[in-house]
Each structure stands twice: as C-alpha cells, then as structure tokens.
Design a protein around this motif. Structure first.
Motif, PDB file in Angstrom:
ATOM      1  N   GLY A 363       0.966  -0.944  -0.414  1.00 43.20           N
ATOM      2  CA  GLY A 363       0.102   0.149   0.223  1.00 43.20           C
ATOM      3  C   GLY A 363       0.629   1.163   0.234  1.00 43.20           C
ATOM      4  O   GLY A 363       1.839   1.130   0.425  1.00 43.20           O
ATOM      5  N   GLY A 364       0.784   2.025  -0.947  1.00 39.76           N
ATOM      6  CA  GLY A 364       0.975   3.401  -0.985  1.00 39.76           C
ATOM      7  C   GLY A 364       3.054   3.467  -1.099  1.00 39.76           C
ATOM      8  O   GLY A 364       3.356   4.120  -1.486  1.00 39.76           O
ATOM      9  N   GLY A 365       2.555   2.361  -2.525  1.00 44.70           N
ATOM     10  CA  GLY A 365       4.309   1.954  -3.153  1.00 44.70           C
ATOM     11  C   GLY A 365       5.394   1.680  -2.280  1.00 44.70           C
ATOM     12  O   GLY A 365       6.357   1.509  -2.674  1.00 44.70           O
ATOM     13  N   ARG A 366       5.465   1.574  -1.299  1.00 41.07           N
ATOM     14  CA  ARG A 366       5.976   0.821   0.157  1.00 41.07           C
ATOM     15  C   ARG A 366       5.845  -0.962   0.013  1.00 41.07           C
ATOM     16  O   ARG A 366       5.950  -1.404  -0.609  1.00 41.07           O
ATOM     17  CB  ARG A 366       5.668   1.458   1.606  1.00 41.07           C
ATOM     18  CG  ARG A 366       6.826   1.030   2.452  1.00 41.07           C
ATOM     19  CD  ARG A 366       6.785   1.972   3.933  1.00 41.07           C
ATOM     20  NE  ARG A 366       5.538   1.804   4.190  1.00 41.07           N
ATOM     21  CZ  ARG A 366       5.513   0.602   4.455  1.00 41.07           C
ATOM     22  NH1 ARG A 366       6.766  -0.441   4.874  1.00 41.07           N
ATOM     23  NH2 ARG A 366       4.066   0.607   5.078  1.00 41.07           N
ATOM     24  N   LYS A 367       7.411  -0.985  -0.319  1.00 44.58           N
ATOM     25  CA  LYS A 367       7.828  -2.724  -0.683  1.00 44.58           C
ATOM     26  C   LYS A 367       7.450  -3.011   0.843  1.00 44.58           C
ATOM     27  O   LYS A 367       7.661  -2.962   1.431  1.00 44.58           O
ATOM     28  CB  LYS A 367       9.379  -2.995  -1.131  1.00 44.58           C
ATOM     29  CG  LYS A 367       9.464  -4.131  -1.542  1.00 44.58           C
ATOM     30  CD  LYS A 367       8.760  -4.564  -3.062  1.00 44.58           C
ATOM     31  CE  LYS A 367       9.558  -5.223  -3.860  1.00 44.58           C
ATOM     32  NZ  LYS A 367       8.992  -5.396  -5.016  1.00 44.58           N
ATOM     33  N   GLY A 368       6.580  -4.362   0.701  1.00 45.52           N
ATOM     34  CA  GLY A 368       6.068  -5.227   1.888  1.00 45.52           C
ATOM     35  C   GLY A 368       7.195  -5.825   2.198  1.00 45.52           C
ATOM     36  O   GLY A 368       7.327  -6.902   1.753  1.00 45.52           O
ATOM     37  N   SER A 369       7.215  -6.338   3.647  1.00 44.18           N
ATOM     38  CA  SER A 369       8.128  -7.506   3.683  1.00 44.18           C
ATOM     39  C   SER A 369       7.457  -8.726   4.242  1.00 44.18           C
ATOM     40  O   SER A 369       8.360  -9.548   5.086  1.00 44.18           O
ATOM     41  CB  SER A 369       8.722  -6.803   5.642  1.00 44.18           C
ATOM     42  OG  SER A 369       7.617  -6.452   6.366  1.00 44.18           O
ATOM     43  N   GLY A 370       6.246  -8.625   4.358  1.00 46.18           N
ATOM     44  CA  GLY A 370       6.054  -9.897   4.242  1.00 46.18           C
ATOM     45  C   GLY A 370       5.909 -10.505   2.798  1.00 46.18           C
ATOM     46  O   GLY A 370       6.002 -11.955   3.650  1.00 46.18           O
ATOM     47  N   LEU A 371       5.984 -10.609   1.971  1.00 49.09           N
ATOM     48  CA  LEU A 371       6.315 -11.527   0.634  1.00 49.09           C
ATOM     49  C   LEU A 371       7.458 -11.995   0.612  1.00 49.09           C
ATOM     50  O   LEU A 371       8.156 -12.965   0.364  1.00 49.09           O
ATOM     51  CB  LEU A 371       5.845 -10.596  -0.269  1.00 49.09           C
ATOM     52  CG  LEU A 371       4.243 -10.435  -0.791  1.00 49.09           C
ATOM     53  CD1 LEU A 371       3.680  -9.965  -1.970  1.00 49.09           C
ATOM     54  CD2 LEU A 371       3.350 -11.391  -0.474  1.00 49.09           C
ATOM     55  N   ALA A 372       7.956 -10.307   1.208  1.00 47.91           N
ATOM     56  CA  ALA A 372       9.938 -10.992   0.893  1.00 47.91           C
ATOM     57  C   ALA A 372      10.100 -12.234   2.681  1.00 47.91           C
ATOM     58  O   ALA A 372      10.967 -13.619   1.767  1.00 47.91           O
ATOM     59  CB  ALA A 372      10.464 -10.079   1.687  1.00 47.91           C
ATOM     60  N   GLY A 373       9.689 -11.908   3.611  1.00 52.96           N
ATOM     61  CA  GLY A 373       9.423 -13.521   4.279  1.00 52.96           C
ATOM     62  C   GLY A 373       8.848 -14.356   3.672  1.00 52.96           C
ATOM     63  O   GLY A 373       9.695 -16.219   3.709  1.00 52.96           O
ATOM     64  N   LEU A 374       8.183 -15.192   2.904  1.00 49.98           N
ATOM     65  CA  LEU A 374       7.534 -15.681   2.757  1.00 49.98           C
ATOM     66  C   LEU A 374       8.262 -16.211   1.439  1.00 49.98           C
ATOM     67  O   LEU A 374       8.751 -17.507   1.522  1.00 49.98           O
ATOM     68  CB  LEU A 374       6.023 -15.577   1.652  1.00 49.98           C
ATOM     69  CG  LEU A 374       4.757 -15.580   2.954  1.00 49.98           C
ATOM     70  CD1 LEU A 374       3.674 -15.150   2.026  1.00 49.98           C
ATOM     71  CD2 LEU A 374       4.591 -16.243   3.719  1.00 49.98           C
ATOM     72  N   ARG A 375       8.970 -15.589   0.539  1.00 50.14           N
ATOM     73  CA  ARG A 375       9.772 -16.559  -0.053  1.00 50.14           C
ATOM     74  C   ARG A 375      10.955 -16.712   0.892  1.00 50.14           C
ATOM     75  O   ARG A 375      12.093 -18.072  -0.323  1.00 50.14           O
ATOM     76  CB  ARG A 375      10.659 -15.393  -1.222  1.00 50.14           C
ATOM     77  CG  ARG A 375       9.869 -14.060  -2.326  1.00 50.14           C
ATOM     78  CD  ARG A 375      10.270 -13.341  -3.384  1.00 50.14           C
ATOM     79  NE  ARG A 375       9.616 -13.347  -4.447  1.00 50.14           N
ATOM     80  CZ  ARG A 375       8.778 -12.928  -4.161  1.00 50.14           C
ATOM     81  NH1 ARG A 375       8.501 -11.503  -3.727  1.00 50.14           N
ATOM     82  NH2 ARG A 375       7.967 -12.549  -5.594  1.00 50.14           N
ATOM     83  N   GLU A 376      11.229 -16.405   1.146  1.00 50.34           N
ATOM     84  CA  GLU A 376      12.484 -16.938   2.273  1.00 50.34           C
ATOM     85  C   GLU A 376      11.719 -18.230   2.347  1.00 50.34           C
ATOM     86  O   GLU A 376      12.774 -19.411   2.990  1.00 50.34           O
ATOM     87  CB  GLU A 376      12.440 -15.745   3.406  1.00 50.34           C
ATOM     88  CG  GLU A 376      13.933 -14.907   3.368  1.00 50.34           C
ATOM     89  CD  GLU A 376      14.786 -13.662   4.178  1.00 50.34           C
ATOM     90  OE1 GLU A 376      13.751 -14.539   5.514  1.00 50.34           O
ATOM     91  OE2 GLU A 376      14.521 -12.385   3.743  1.00 50.34           O
ATOM     92  N   ARG A 377      10.602 -18.419   3.384  1.00 53.46           N
ATOM     93  CA  ARG A 377      10.330 -19.392   3.919  1.00 53.46           C
ATOM     94  C   ARG A 377      10.376 -20.364   2.548  1.00 53.46           C
ATOM     95  O   ARG A 377      10.858 -21.589   2.681  1.00 53.46           O
ATOM     96  CB  ARG A 377       9.369 -19.294   4.363  1.00 53.46           C
ATOM     97  CG  ARG A 377       9.067 -18.619   5.670  1.00 53.46           C
ATOM     98  CD  ARG A 377       7.763 -18.708   6.141  1.00 53.46           C
ATOM     99  NE  ARG A 377       7.640 -17.996   7.271  1.00 53.46           N
ATOM    100  CZ  ARG A 377       7.615 -18.655   8.971  1.00 53.46           C
ATOM    101  NH1 ARG A 377       8.257 -19.726   8.874  1.00 53.46           N
ATOM    102  NH2 ARG A 377       8.184 -18.127   9.499  1.00 53.46           N
ATOM    103  N   LEU A 378       9.662 -20.551   1.398  1.00 54.57           N
ATOM    104  CA  LEU A 378       9.316 -21.428   0.545  1.00 54.57           C
ATOM    105  C   LEU A 378      11.038 -21.847  -0.357  1.00 54.57           C
ATOM    106  O   LEU A 378      11.016 -22.906  -0.845  1.00 54.57           O
ATOM    107  CB  LEU A 378       8.706 -20.630  -1.003  1.00 54.57           C
ATOM    108  CG  LEU A 378       7.296 -20.373  -0.472  1.00 54.57           C
ATOM    109  CD1 LEU A 378       6.619 -19.536  -0.993  1.00 54.57           C
ATOM    110  CD2 LEU A 378       6.447 -21.800  -0.653  1.00 54.57           C
ATOM    111  N   SER A 379      11.897 -20.572  -0.573  1.00 54.52           N
ATOM    112  CA  SER A 379      13.349 -21.415  -0.627  1.00 54.52           C
ATOM    113  C   SER A 379      13.838 -22.116   0.206  1.00 54.52           C
ATOM    114  O   SER A 379      14.370 -23.114  -0.480  1.00 54.52           O
ATOM    115  CB  SER A 379      14.309 -19.984  -0.930  1.00 54.52           C
ATOM    116  OG  SER A 379      13.984 -19.680   0.503  1.00 54.52           O
TER     117      SER A 379
END
Length: 441
Positions: A363-379
């Motif tokens: 929201g508001g053009g700010r990169k979220g940390s939630g999806l980045a954390g999910l990518r780390e889990r999935l990786s």
C-alpha cells in the motif's frame, strides 16, 4: 470508467462512508436552492423575489460550509465552529422573517412557495446548526427558540391565531426532523470511524499479546537454565583456580545444559512458527466472511502433505489473507490448492480487490516485508512465490513447492531441523525476520 472505479475501490470503508455523508449534505444545499430559491423567481413576486433567491443561495452556501466544518469537529479534526453556527442562526432567522414579511404583504401569493421558504430556512438552518452543537438540550433549545421567534414575528405582522400556530408548528416539525437526520448521520459516521480505530487497536493488542506470550515462554525456558549455567561456571572457575579436576566435570555439565537450552528454544520457536494449513484455510475463510468478503476454498485441504510443507503454505495463506484485508477492497477471494502429478504443490490465492500498486507493495508504493519473508520460507523448500495482477481488477498470489521424491506424506524436505536451528543459533535462516514481525504481518 476503470480509473474511476479503481479510485473508489482503493478507498477504505470509513472513507467511503464519509465521502457519501459529506456529499449528501452538499446535495441538501442544492435541494434548498432548487426547491426554495427558484420557485421564488416568478414575475408576480417582483424584484423582491430576486432578493429572496439570493438570500436562499447565501443561506445554502453558509449551511454547506458549516456542515463541512461541523463534521470535522465531530471527528476531532478541528475546533468547534461557533462563529459559523451563530452566522447560520442569524441568516436563518432573517430568512424566516423575510418570508413572513413577503407573505404578509402578498408579495409571495403562492402558499406553496411560502411554505417551502418557511420550512427550508428553518429545517436546513436548524439541521446545520445542530451539527455544531454539543448536547441534545442545546439542539432542543435551538428548535424551540426558532419556533418561538416565528410565532412572535407572525403575531407582530397581525396574522390570525391559526396561522401563528401553524407557522410555529411547521417550523418546529421541519426543524426537528432535519435535526434528527443530520445529527444521526454525523453520529453514524463517527461510529464507523471509532469501530475502524477499535479494530486496528484490537489487532495491535493481539500482536502485543502474542509477543508477550512468546517472551514468557522464552523466559520460562531460559530463566532456570541460565541461572544454573552461571552458578556452575562460577563453581568451575573456583575449582580450576584450586587445581581441582572436578572443574572439568562442571564445565561438561555447563555444556550439556547449554545444548539442552538450545534444543528447548528450538522447540519453542518451532511451535511458534508452525502453521497448520487446514486450520489456516478455515481461519482465512472465517476472517474474510466476517469482513463481508466471500471466500471459496477449492481443491485439496493439504492434510496429506508433509508437516513442513503444510506449515509453509499455512504462512502463505495467512499473509495473503492479511493483504486482502489491508491493501484492497475485495468482494470475493478464491483459495485453491492443487498437486501437479504428485511432483509439486500449488497454492493460488486470487481476489478482486487490486492493491494500490500492481506489484508486491503493502500500500502506498512501499515494498512490503511479508511477501519477502514468504519467499525466504519457500526458498528453503526450493519453492517459489509469484504475486501480481491477474487481469482487470484482480490480484493473484501463487506459491509453488516441490514435493519430496517419496510423494505425499513423505519425510520432511530439506532443512527440517536446520530451519529452526539456524534461526535460533545465529538469527539467520529462512525466517530470519523476528517472530514478532511475522505476527504483525
């Protein structure tokens, strides 16, 4: 049209209700000009009809300004508009006296125009004034005072008793009805904002409570063990200074307790991080339903997957549900879990409420940390995560996790114990973010 509807869908529900309420009040000003001002312009009213029309327009504009400022005051955004309240009261009274005077001199021969003028100045004026008052007693006094003023003016103009009573009763009835309408609309808007603030506060309290619980668990696990380690280390130092061989045994005991403490911390963190996929699917459906969003669960329920894959996909469902609630205004959400020929588990979460940006912003053009954390889990499981637009007005999140070679229900994929161990030992690993950050997501 797509730009217009997209702009509207990006607004939160309280903002939408406030927008509707404010423009409803503005529309009342238009109604006053159309229903009262324009009918006062026929030729038989003479030039005084034009002055009455200008008075109606000025009254409608001043009432609209008071309504806007009074709503801000009721929402706690500015001070009470006392001067505007007094100005509208004076102008409304002047309009009533003007209508009575024009009727008394037969300048307004039409009873309909006269009744509309009297009711309009009283109703729209009192409704706007009520928005700027604090208590119901003050609003009651305002209605009774204006009705008494109309009755006194009618008496001075020499009107008949029934006309005096009718004028006072009409002003009181019209004013009371619009006062109730205006004040109830403002109260409803304030209640919506208060509920929104209460929901946000409840979410923050839930996060804080979970962090406290996690802190208590760590304290219970580590408090006693650290005290024993400190005592035995001190004893080992004293024995070593005296050249006693028992110091080696004491240090071996310290090493054993330290390893036991590390294992217990891993157990605590693993229980804190694990998310049951079936429970997360049911929880997401319940939460979205409570938010008036239709949620459809399709495909498998994931019970046959390994515990590690279920936990990771459960976090995906949790984060995706949070994003649907926070960053969009969805009406329908679909969660679909499928297996690709026993080789890959695919979880798709799709909704029709596109966030403020088409990519993974919070929201508001700010990169979220939630999806980045999910990518780390999935990786850690050799999985991938894709998120973005899926057509007009739709947003799709897709998580892919390869299944173990043994098929469904097989042993854990790579990095089972290392997933928790690495995160505890050195703060790195697939879930390197602090646990509190995952709860906040």
């Amino acid at each position: 049209m797509a730009t217009l509807t997209g702009w509207w869908h990006r607004k939160s529900k309280p903002v939408k209700i406030e927008f509707y309420t404010r423009w409803s009040f503005h529309f009342f000003g238009v109604i006053e000009v159309v229903a009262i001002g324009i009918p006062s312009l026929p030729r038989e009213t003479g030039p005084l009809g034009g002055w009455l029309f200008l008075l109606v327009c000025a009254h409608a504009g001043l009432c609209t300004a008071l309504q806007a400022r009074a709503l801000d005051w009721r929402l706690g955004r500015r001070e009470q508009p006392v001067k505007l309240v007094l100005a509208v009261a004076v102008l409304s009274t002047a309009g009533l006296f003007a209508a009575l005077a024009l009727r008394g001199t037969d300048t307004i021969p039409d009873n309909t125009v006269y009744a509309l003028s009297l009711g309009g100045f009283a109703g729209f004026g009192l409704g706007s004034i009520a928005l700027g008052l604090r208590t119901a007693a003050q609003m009651t006094y305002a209605v009774l005072g204006m009705a008494a003023a109309v009755a006194a003016a009618s008496l001075l103009l020499g009107l008949a008793g029934r006309n005096i009573f009718g004028n006072a009763l009409g002003v009181a009835a019209t004013g009371s009805s619009l006062v109730l309408t205006y004040v109830f609309s403002a109260w409803l808007l304030k209640a919506v904002w208060d509920l929104d603030a209460a929901g946000e506060l409840q979410s923050r309290l839930a996060v804080a409570e979970e962090r406290l619980r996690f802190g208590r668990d760590l304290h219970d696990v580590m408090g006693r063990n650290l005290a024993v380690i400190a005592l035995k280390s001190e004893l080992a130092v004293q024995l070593a200074e005296r050249g006693r061989p028992e110091s080696v045994a004491q240090m071996s005991e310290v090493q054993r307790i330290a390893r036991e403490s590390q294992r217990e911390i891993r157990d605590v963190v693993r229980g804190y991080r694990e998310a049951d996929l079936h429970n997360e699917l049911e929880g997401a459906q319940g939460v979205l339903k409570a938010a008036s969003i239709e949620c459809v669960i399709e495909g498998d329920d994931g019970r046959g997957l390994s515990a590690e894959i279920q936990s990771t996909l459960g976090w995906v469902v949790r984060e995706a549900t949070t994003n649907v609630l926070r960053h969009g205004d969805a009406r329908r959400c679909t969660v679909r879990l499928t297996e690709l020929k026993g080789r890959e588990a695919i979880l798709v979460v799709e909704n029709d409420g596109v966030p403020d940006a088409a990519d993974e912003t919070g929201g508001g053009g700010r990169k979220g940390s939630g999806l980045a954390g999910l990518r780390e889990r999935l990786s850690a499981l050799n999985g991938t995560l894709d998120a973005g637009r899926a057509g007009a007005g739709r947003f799709r999140l897709t998580a892919r996790v390869p299944l173990p070679a043994a098929g469904r229900g097989g042993g854990a994929a790579s990095g089972g114990e290392g997933l928790s161990g690495g995160a505890v030992a050195d703060g790195s690993g697939p879930a390197g973010a602090a646990p509190g950050k995952e709860v906040a997501a």
